[in-house]
Each structure stands twice: as C-alpha cells, then as structure tokens.
Design a protein around this motif. Structure first.
Motif, PDB file in Angstrom:
ATOM      1  N   LEU A   1       0.795  -1.107  -0.010  1.00 35.64           N
ATOM      2  CA  LEU A   1      -0.154   0.059  -0.013  1.00 35.64           C
ATOM      3  C   LEU A   1       0.653   1.230   0.071  1.00 35.64           C
ATOM      4  O   LEU A   1       0.338   2.409  -0.368  1.00 35.64           O
ATOM      5  CB  LEU A   1      -0.927  -0.028   1.279  1.00 35.64           C
ATOM      6  CG  LEU A   1      -2.035  -1.099   1.170  1.00 35.64           C
ATOM      7  CD1 LEU A   1      -2.810  -1.197   2.671  1.00 35.64           C
ATOM      8  CD2 LEU A   1      -3.034  -0.733   0.011  1.00 35.64           C
ATOM      9  N   GLY A   2       2.089   1.092   0.575  1.00 37.35           N
ATOM     10  CA  GLY A   2       2.857   2.427   0.772  1.00 37.35           C
ATOM     11  C   GLY A   2       3.736   2.660  -0.711  1.00 37.35           C
ATOM     12  O   GLY A   2       4.293   3.629  -0.648  1.00 37.35           O
ATOM     13  N   MET A   3       3.659   1.838  -1.628  1.00 37.54           N
ATOM     14  CA  MET A   3       4.507   2.002  -2.603  1.00 37.54           C
ATOM     15  C   MET A   3       4.098   3.165  -3.492  1.00 37.54           C
ATOM     16  O   MET A   3       2.949   3.536  -3.808  1.00 37.54           O
ATOM     17  CB  MET A   3       4.573   0.778  -3.553  1.00 37.54           C
ATOM     18  CG  MET A   3       5.099  -0.485  -3.017  1.00 37.54           C
ATOM     19  SD  MET A   3       5.148  -1.708  -4.222  1.00 37.54           S
ATOM     20  CE  MET A   3       6.225  -3.155  -3.122  1.00 37.54           C
ATOM     21  N   GLY A   4       5.099   4.086  -3.604  1.00 38.70           N
ATOM     22  CA  GLY A   4       4.958   5.332  -4.605  1.00 38.70           C
ATOM     23  C   GLY A   4       4.252   6.461  -3.799  1.00 38.70           C
ATOM     24  O   GLY A   4       3.834   7.504  -4.461  1.00 38.70           O
ATOM     25  N   LEU A   5       4.011   6.336  -2.654  1.00 42.17           N
ATOM     26  CA  LEU A   5       3.297   7.586  -1.780  1.00 42.17           C
ATOM     27  C   LEU A   5       4.266   8.160  -1.040  1.00 42.17           C
ATOM     28  O   LEU A   5       5.253   7.637  -0.494  1.00 42.17           O
ATOM     29  CB  LEU A   5       2.145   6.524  -0.774  1.00 42.17           C
ATOM     30  CG  LEU A   5       1.127   5.851  -1.467  1.00 42.17           C
ATOM     31  CD1 LEU A   5       0.128   5.329  -0.649  1.00 42.17           C
ATOM     32  CD2 LEU A   5       0.396   6.782  -2.755  1.00 42.17           C
ATOM     33  N   PRO A   6       3.980   9.552  -0.911  1.00 36.15           N
ATOM     34  CA  PRO A   6       4.767  10.322  -0.118  1.00 36.15           C
ATOM     35  C   PRO A   6       4.357   9.887   1.406  1.00 36.15           C
ATOM     36  O   PRO A   6       3.467   9.270   1.721  1.00 36.15           O
ATOM     37  CB  PRO A   6       4.178  11.766  -0.473  1.00 36.15           C
ATOM     38  CG  PRO A   6       2.927  11.671  -0.866  1.00 36.15           C
ATOM     39  CD  PRO A   6       2.899  10.152  -1.603  1.00 36.15           C
ATOM     40  N   THR A   7       5.251  10.247   2.328  1.00 39.34           N
ATOM     41  CA  THR A   7       5.231   9.984   3.796  1.00 39.34           C
ATOM     42  C   THR A   7       3.901  10.306   4.441  1.00 39.34           C
ATOM     43  O   THR A   7       3.130   9.149   5.016  1.00 39.34           O
ATOM     44  CB  THR A   7       6.379  10.867   4.362  1.00 39.34           C
ATOM     45  OG1 THR A   7       7.505  10.628   4.039  1.00 39.34           O
ATOM     46  CG2 THR A   7       6.208  10.182   5.857  1.00 39.34           C
ATOM     47  N   THR A   8       3.340  11.189   4.371  1.00 36.94           N
ATOM     48  CA  THR A   8       2.034  11.661   4.919  1.00 36.94           C
ATOM     49  C   THR A   8       0.837  10.727   4.404  1.00 36.94           C
ATOM     50  O   THR A   8       0.027   9.942   5.208  1.00 36.94           O
ATOM     51  CB  THR A   8       1.483  12.971   4.618  1.00 36.94           C
ATOM     52  OG1 THR A   8       1.844  13.400   3.618  1.00 36.94           O
ATOM     53  CG2 THR A   8       2.541  13.718   5.674  1.00 36.94           C
ATOM     54  N   ALA A   9       0.796  10.671   2.958  1.00 36.57           N
ATOM     55  CA  ALA A   9      -0.201  10.077   2.352  1.00 36.57           C
ATOM     56  C   ALA A   9       0.123   8.396   2.745  1.00 36.57           C
ATOM     57  O   ALA A   9      -1.076   7.468   2.979  1.00 36.57           O
ATOM     58  CB  ALA A   9      -0.404   9.953   1.010  1.00 36.57           C
ATOM     59  N   ASN A  10       1.344   8.085   2.639  1.00 30.88           N
ATOM     60  CA  ASN A  10       1.559   6.598   3.107  1.00 30.88           C
ATOM     61  C   ASN A  10       1.021   6.289   4.424  1.00 30.88           C
ATOM     62  O   ASN A  10       0.341   5.177   4.573  1.00 30.88           O
ATOM     63  CB  ASN A  10       3.235   6.563   3.074  1.00 30.88           C
ATOM     64  CG  ASN A  10       3.646   5.022   3.192  1.00 30.88           C
ATOM     65  OD1 ASN A  10       3.302   4.145   4.004  1.00 30.88           O
ATOM     66  ND2 ASN A  10       4.811   4.926   2.554  1.00 30.88           N
ATOM     67  N   TYR A  11       1.568   7.113   5.329  1.00 26.67           N
ATOM     68  CA  TYR A  11       0.783   6.632   6.831  1.00 26.67           C
ATOM     69  C   TYR A  11      -0.591   6.685   6.832  1.00 26.67           C
ATOM     70  O   TYR A  11      -1.278   5.827   7.498  1.00 26.67           O
ATOM     71  CB  TYR A  11       1.415   7.573   7.876  1.00 26.67           C
ATOM     72  CG  TYR A  11       0.598   7.732   9.171  1.00 26.67           C
ATOM     73  CD1 TYR A  11       0.710   6.718  10.017  1.00 26.67           C
ATOM     74  CD2 TYR A  11      -0.384   8.436   9.422  1.00 26.67           C
ATOM     75  CE1 TYR A  11      -0.019   6.612  11.107  1.00 26.67           C
ATOM     76  CE2 TYR A  11      -1.062   8.566  10.702  1.00 26.67           C
ATOM     77  CZ  TYR A  11      -1.037   7.631  11.460  1.00 26.67           C
ATOM     78  OH  TYR A  11      -1.646   7.419  12.513  1.00 26.67           O
ATOM     79  N   LEU A  12      -1.351   7.793   6.151  1.00 23.37           N
ATOM     80  CA  LEU A  12      -2.787   7.692   6.376  1.00 23.37           C
ATOM     81  C   LEU A  12      -3.370   6.255   5.549  1.00 23.37           C
ATOM     82  O   LEU A  12      -4.298   5.928   5.999  1.00 23.37           O
ATOM     83  CB  LEU A  12      -3.377   8.862   5.421  1.00 23.37           C
ATOM     84  CG  LEU A  12      -3.115  10.282   6.071  1.00 23.37           C
ATOM     85  CD1 LEU A  12      -3.331  11.490   5.140  1.00 23.37           C
ATOM     86  CD2 LEU A  12      -3.962  10.412   7.446  1.00 23.37           C
TER      87      LEU A  12
END
Length: 870
Positions: A574-585
């Motif tokens: 789910l975290g692939m390609g996402l910036p840190t904040t969106a990744n965590y959300l």
C-alpha cells in the motif's frame, strides 16, 4: 564536473522536481504569478496560525478570522491550483507554458474549494440534502483532485482511492463476494460525505496538513535556504570523514540531521546524496552500495522525531496520544536504527579494507582539546541552568513577561553565535567530485552555523517544556527561522566591518525563496492528504477495515505472528509510490485496526501507538523496496548504478528497520511506554548492543568474517537482548488465569491499580462467537468484585455458573469498547476468563546466558581477527 556526472545530478534533481516541487518551469509574468501564489499560501498559513487575525478583528472590527473548516478549504484550493501550475499533466505536456486545459482545471479547482467558503452558511442549513449545484461542485472537486494527485504523485494513490470510491458506490453489487458486500451509498449521500462535510476529503488529514504539517515543511524550507543543509553535511564529514568508510558514515549522520526537518525521503536522498554518494564511490564503495547507504539513511530520516516526515502530527491526531508523547515513543527505535546503520557501514568498510579521508593536522594538544570540551560542556550546562531558572522565575512570578524574556534570551544568544560565525569564512557548497586533500576541522565547521540549532531548540522547548500545541510550536520556530534568514547576512557583514547594504536584499531574497519553496514542497502533501481523506471517508461510511481484517484473519488462520507478517506485507504494498504523509494515512486507515481487532481476539493487547508505528514503519520501507522504491531510483540516478540492485541492497541494509516493528510490538519498553528514566537509559543501551549484534549477524562480519553458526548465535543473542520475555514466558506463565465464577474471586483479590485482562466472549452482529481481550484498570481498593466492576461502569451477574455481562450504559467509560457485541442476542456476552499479572523472576536474568554466548563468539573470532574491529 564531467558530463556524465553532471547528467546524473540533473536526473536526480529532475526526479525530485517531478515528485516534490513540480517539473514545470514557468518564466516571465506567468512564473511571477506562480511565485506570488506560492508565497501567498505560505503567508496565509502563517497568518491563520498567529494571533494577528484576532488583533485585526479587535482593531478594525472586520471578520478576518478563518475557522478550522475554512482554513482546510482554502488550504486545498492553494494546493490544487499550484498543482495545475507546477506539474505537467502528461509526459509530453509543455514545461515552459501553460496549456488551455490546465487553465480550466485550475479554475475548477479554485471554484470547487472556495464554493464551500462562500456558501458555508447555506450548506450548513441544508445539512445532508445537497442541491444540484452542490452535487456538480462535489463531482468537479473530486475529479480535479484525482487529476491533481495523478499529476503530482502518479497513479498509485489515484488507483487506491478510486477503488475505495467505487466500493462506496457499488459495494452492494451481487458480483462481489458476499463477505465484502455492504448496502452501498447513493450518489447524493456519497458526494455530501466526501466533499460537503468534514468526513471525507476535508477530514482530519487535511486539517492536520493545514494546521501543522505546512508550518513544519515551511520551517524546513527556510532552514535549508538559510544554508543549514550544507552545514549539516559538512559537520558530519568533518566529524566522521576520517574514519573507515567515513563518507558513508557521514552520509548516515547527515541524513539523520536532514530528517529532522525533511518531509520526503527522495528529497533527502538528493539533498545529501549529491555530495555523499560520489565521495563514497571515490573511497571504494561500489555504486550500488553507495546509493543503498544513502537510501537506507534517507528513508530512516522519515522515522526520526520530532517531525517523522511530517507524519508525527497525523499519528498524534489518529491515536489520541499527545504529540510530545509520540516524539518520546519514536526516539529509541529511530536512534538505534541509525546507530546500527553506521555500524553496518563500518562492517562494510572492514570487509573491503577501506580507509577514511585525510584527517586535518591537530592544532592543539589532546589535553587542550579535553579542557576545551570540558569548558564547553560546563559553559553549556551553566547557560542551560541560567535559562531554566530565569524562565522559571518569570513564569512563576510574572507570567505576562515570560514570552518577551524568551525572545530577549533568543536574540542575545543568536547575536553571540552569529558573531562567532562571522570570524570564520562562510561555508561553500563543494564539488563532490573535486579532490579532497584533507578534511576541515570539526570545530571550524561547527562555529559557522551553531545558530542554526536555535530554532530547533525553540521548537523542542515549546513542545516538550511549554507543552504548546504542535501548530503553535511550529509557528514560533518558523518565525525564529524567518528572523535568522533575514538577519544572518547583515549581522555577519556588521561584525566583519563590511558594507551591509546589499546583505539585506540577500536575506530578503532567501526569505522569499524559502516561503515559495515551502509552498511548492507542500503541493504533493496537500493533495495526498486530501486523496487519503477519500480512503478514510470510505472506511468510515462502509467499515471496509473489518472486511480486510476478516481477510487477514482467514489467511493467517488465527496465528498472531503470521497475521503481523501479512499486515507488514500489505503495508509495504500500500505504501509503494506514496509520499510519507499519504503513506501513513493509507496504511493506518486500513491496517492498524486489523492488528488491534485480531490481536484482541487472540488475547494480544498492544498499545495503539505501537500498532500505528508498526504499519508506518513498513509503509515507509516501500520507498526503498523494489520494484517501486522511488528513493532507490533517485540514488541510482546519482551513483549511475542499477536502481533495482540499489533497492535490493538498500532493503538488505534496512532489514534492521523491518525488524524493529516486530520487536516493539512484543516489547513496548523500546517505545519507552510506562518506563522510568533510569530504566529508559538501560533499555536504550541494551537495544543499541542488540541491534549492532543483529547488524553483525546479517552482514556476516563481527571481529572477523563470521561462520554460519556464529551468525546464528549472534541472531539468538540479539533476540534474547531485545525480547527476554519470550524465554521467561516459557519458564513461567505471564498471567494467573481464572474461569467461571473463580473470575470474580480473582477480581476481588487483585491489588488496586492493577490492570486486569478480561476475556469476553459472545455474539456480535455478524459473528455468533466473537472473542476480545481488553485491559481494565482497577481504580478502587480490594473488595467486592461487583463493586469494583460497577466503579468502572460495568455490570455482571452469575447465570448457571457463568458470569454474564450486561450492556454498559451509553456514554460510560467502556461503552464504546464493548459496542462490538450484540447484548440482546440469544447468546449472552460472558466473562470467559480473567487474567492478572503473575509475580515472576526478572526477565533480565536471561541476559546472563546471552552475554556468555557473546563472550564465546568474541573469543573464537578474535583468533581469526586480522584488523582492528573498531
């Protein structure tokens, strides 16, 4: 600089532009317009964070105060408008002009957000009953948001959010498996939920982005523009460059310092990697390993408090844990992970027999340096005591003067440190490909920028000592940084007896560029948090996390460790390609509750902060994990190595980081939860040793190249040091247990303040046999069990030898925790088991055999040692 190396730097910078600040470069009046909008966004965020609106209202009588929801609407309007200006929509879109369709999208973005500001009162009056105009505005807003996310972050987040959006509309379709169906939402209900209220796009995530994250990103941009990034890099090299693998160790430390204010692992790679990666290659590191060291350290920077890639504020908001507590809990894992990475670099240097960079000749004797260090330590201690007691006096006796006194102290110390800096030449950005004859003295480098630490001190003082809100703390730290940016060059010129006329302009230009840079850095974060709001909104309206929980439970077969492995893998994906904040959300919205629910069903109770750290760590590791790992591509663009090999090597270096979440889930001491200060120091020391042993085992080198049995033994020792409770649980059970009516006897005899674990069993609305385990603190003295439960708002009665729970009254202490049960079904909710902590031997006793094993490994390896281990 050679053409090939110049191209590598350009490629890396272009990657950062594409992912962080925007690849379109507009000039002329259009470029001025974009800069003005970006500057206005930063100015607006400073304005709403300050007390100026209230002062203007008192002075002018005009309504110049924006409420929380209005700030969110305007915040996203700025973000989507700048996304249209800064990021080309297609690969072949023009980079130096704005096509007609982008003008339409920019206008649609502004209208769809500002409509909510202009029509806020009318929207509030028709709550839940959207008009045709409302539906059109909501639809346009979601479409433009999707386009903004695509142009700034690419397809991954668009696809994830799109799937959830479709699930909200079509989750009731018969072609879906029955296990994941829900009743579905009408178009009007969904649009209202996602756009017209604060449950979807403009939910908590955008609220945190507008109130906290922007200010911290702006703070980091101003710090970078002032020259702090180059200062941190050169300080790290001056301190560590002469050691084995010195440039690689300096890269780790520089990335850790950059992680204090950076909100992007990719930007961190390019900021420090442009300088560190070529130097690592020149000292003997292969291209892939040079890039991998930078990637591992830069990704780790997103886990470093106090900012944690701007996710720390979201974690505080979603867990309900105070921000200063989040910083405390994150400290030990982040620091020991960095120490282990420095040790990994050291082991790599030993294996390759590398040397450090030339050390500068000593200008003073060892005794003079020792006296200097002691004098500095005593001086700082005395200064700290003076500040503490002076501020304490004013805070206790004249509270109104505390803030002016703090400002005065800050100004005095700042001027003093700038005067010290003025005696040294300003640091220049060096060419990493130029030969280095010798390193600069650390003391000389340090003097040039001690004052950069002051705003960070202000930030930490506000958060940890004054307990201000994160947004107010960030505002004061940012204002302190602005003051430094504007005044550092004039003050240096004054102390150097130079002409100060031109220095004011230089400071003002740095300020403007820092404000614009902060806004451009926020574009991706603003639209990412908005898109993540679609996911959070879908979870809230559909309960999608329960469906994922059922899937994980089915795949894991109820095995707790396998469940955690599945959650870790899903978080990585789910975290692939996402910036840190969106990744965590994304990962926290979908995966955190899964651990909580399934853990409770298996008798595994873990603090919510540990759960959120678990999914966050694995989401962040997606930045280094192939095939997507964007940070690895950025590093490979600089090193000219293979990006996949760089990512694989970076993940090997990051195994230590992947290990930590499993460790602190089972041993919450690592998060400093409910530990004393002395015990915290002990935990930190043991964790450092254990992590270094784990690093040695995975690298196959300790005092010499390790044999297989030696590596396995080191892994066993590291595991024992990290989790001695595992062995203790095999020797003595952790809890005394009671079932049936004996549970009440145990509740009666348990000491006050003891946390009793209750295992409840009964039907929920889908499962006729649901089981959860939760802790109940006993707040009254020993006595009748019914009375002790009643004090907690719980009612229990005996029926056929079984203790039956009644439904707690709504609004009572534990009503929400127990609402998962159907108390009015045919099967009652029963107290299946009570558990009280057992009095056991100290788990630290298992350190003794572990240390004896360690001594054996060292003794065996010392016989084969061919070079100093440190």
């Amino acid at each position: 600089m050679s053409a090939e190396k110049h191209k590598a730097q350009v490629d890396a910078t272009e990657l950062v532009a594409q992912t962080d600040t925007g690849a379109r470069n507009l000039s002329g009046s259009l470029g001025t317009l974009v800069a003005a909008i970006a500057f206005s966004w930063s100015l607006f965020q400073l304005y709403v964070a300050s007390s100026v609106p209230f002062w203007l209202h008192d002075v002018t009588g005009l309504k110049l105060i924006f409420n929380n929801s209005e700030v969110r609407f305007i915040h996203l309007a700025f973000g989507m408008v700048l996304a249209g200006f800064a990021y080309p929509l297609f690969a072949n879109s023009p980079r130096y002009r704005l096509p007609w369709y982008d003008w339409l999208l920019i206008a649609a973005a502004a209208v769809s957000c500002l409509y909510l500001v202009v029509m806020r009162e009318a929207i509030a009056e028709r709550a839940g009953l959207p008009t045709d105009v409302d539906l059109v505005i909501s639809s346009v807003g979601l479409i433009v948001l999707a386009i903004s996310v695509y142009r700034t972050l690419g397809l991954p987040l668009v696809i994830v959010a799109g799937v959830f959006l479709l699930y909200a509309f079509f989750g009731n379709q018969p072609f879906l498996p029955e296990a994941i169906q829900w009743r579905g939402a009408s178009f009007g209900k969904a649009m209202w939920h996602y756009w017209m209220q604060l449950e979807g796009v403009f939910g908590v995530a955008v609220g945190v982005s507008a109130s906290m994250i922007f200010l911290f990103v702006l703070f980091g941009s101003l710090l970078e523009k002032a020259g702090a990034g180059n200062y941190f890099i050169k300080s790290a090299f001056a301190l560590l460059g002469h050691l084995r693998g010195g440039p690689a160790k300096a890269a780790v430390v520089a990335s850790a310092m950059s992680g204090l204010y950076s909100g992007s692992s990719i930007a961190n790679v390019v900021t420090t990697g442009t300088f560190t990666i070529p130097l690592m290659k020149r000292t003997g590191f292969p291209a892939e390993k040079s890039g991998a060291v930078e990637v591992a350290s830069s990704v780790n920077g997103q886990l470093m408090p106090p900012v944690m890639g701007a996710a720390a504020f979201l974690i505080a908001e979603f867990t309900g844990v105070g921000y200063h507590e989040v910083v405390k809990h994150a400290f030990v894992p982040a620091v020991i992970s960095y120490i282990a990475l420095v040790y990994i670099v050291h082991l790599e240097a030993l294996k390759m027999n590398l040397k450090g960079l030339p050390k500068p000749p000593a200008r003073v004797t060892l005794m003079q340096r020792l006296i200097g260090v002691l004098t500095g330590f005593i001086g700082i201690s005395l200064l700290g005591m003076a500040v503490y007691y002076v501020l304490g006096f004013f805070k206790a006796n004249i509270p109104g003067l505390t803030f002016p006194v703090v400002m005065a102290i800050f100004a005095v110390i700042y001027v003093f440190l700038v005067r010290i800096a003025s005696k040294m030449p300003d640091l220049e950005v060096d060419d990493p490909n130029a030969p280095i004859k010798e390193l600069p003295l650390a003391s000389d480098v340090g003097k040039t920028g001690y004052y950069f630490i002051l705003p960070i001190v202000v930030l930490i003082w506000c958060i940890l000592l004054e307990r201000f809100s994160p947004s107010l703390s960030a505002f004061y730290a940012t204002m302190a940084m602005i003051f430094i940016v504007l005044t550092q060059h004039p003050l240096k010129a004054f102390f150097r007896a130079q002409d100060i006329a031109g220095t004011f302009k230089r400071g003002f230009n740095d300020f403007v560029e820092g404000m614009i840079g902060g806004a451009r850095n926020m574009i991706g974060i603003a639209v990412a948090t908005a898109a993540a709001g679609v996911i959070v909104g879908t979870v809230s309206i559909t309960g999608a996390h329960q469906m994922i929980g059922e899937l994980v439970e089915y795949l894991s077969g109820g095995n707790l460790l396998l469940m955690l492995v599945l959650v870790a893998i899903m978080s990585l994906i789910l975290g692939m390609g996402l910036p840190t904040t969106a990744n965590y959300l994304v990962v926290s919205s979908l995966m955190a509750q899964v651990i909580v629910d399934l853990g409770a069903q298996n008798g595994f109770v873990v603090p919510i902060i540990a759960v959120h750290f678990f999914v966050f760590y694995f989401g962040i590791l997606a930045d280094v994990t192939p095939p997507v790992g964007l940070a690895a591509f950025a590093a490979a663009a600089i090193s000219r190595g293979d990006p996949i090999k760089t990512g694989v090597q970076g993940f090997i270096y990051s195994i230590r980081t992947a290990l930590l979440p499993f460790l602190f889930i089972f041993n919450t001491d690592l998060l400093l939860i409910d530990v004393t200060f002395n015990h915290a120091i002990f935990v930190f020391a043991v964790a450092v040793v254990a992590m270094m042993l784990f690093a040695a085992a995975t690298q196959g080198y300790f005092f010499a190249r390790s044999k297989m049995w030696e590596s396995l033994t080191l892994l066993l020792i590291a595991f024992t040091l990290f989790r001695p409770g595992f062995w203790l649980d095999m020797v003595e059970p952790p809890f005394h247990q009671a079932t049936g009516t004996a549970t009440m006897q145990m509740l009666s005899e348990a000491p006050k303040e003891e946390e009793v674990r209750l295992r409840l069993q009964g039907p929920d609305f889908d499962n006729p046999d649901k089981t959860i385990t939760w802790t109940l603190p006993l707040t009254v003295a020993e006595g009748d069990a019914e009375a002790r439960l009643a004090a907690a708002g719980l009612s229990v009665f005996e029926e056929d030898g079984v203790m039956v729970f009644e439904e707690p009254f709504p609004g009572t202490q534990h009503a929400e925790e127990l609402q998962v049960f159907d108390f009015y079904g045919d099967t009652p909710v029963t107290l299946a088991r009570t558990e009280v902590k057992a009095q056991r031997m100290a788990r630290e006793l298992f350190y003794i055999p572990a240390l004896l094993l360690l001594a054996l490994v060292i003794m065996v390896q010392r016989r084969r040692q061919t070079q100093p281990a440190f």
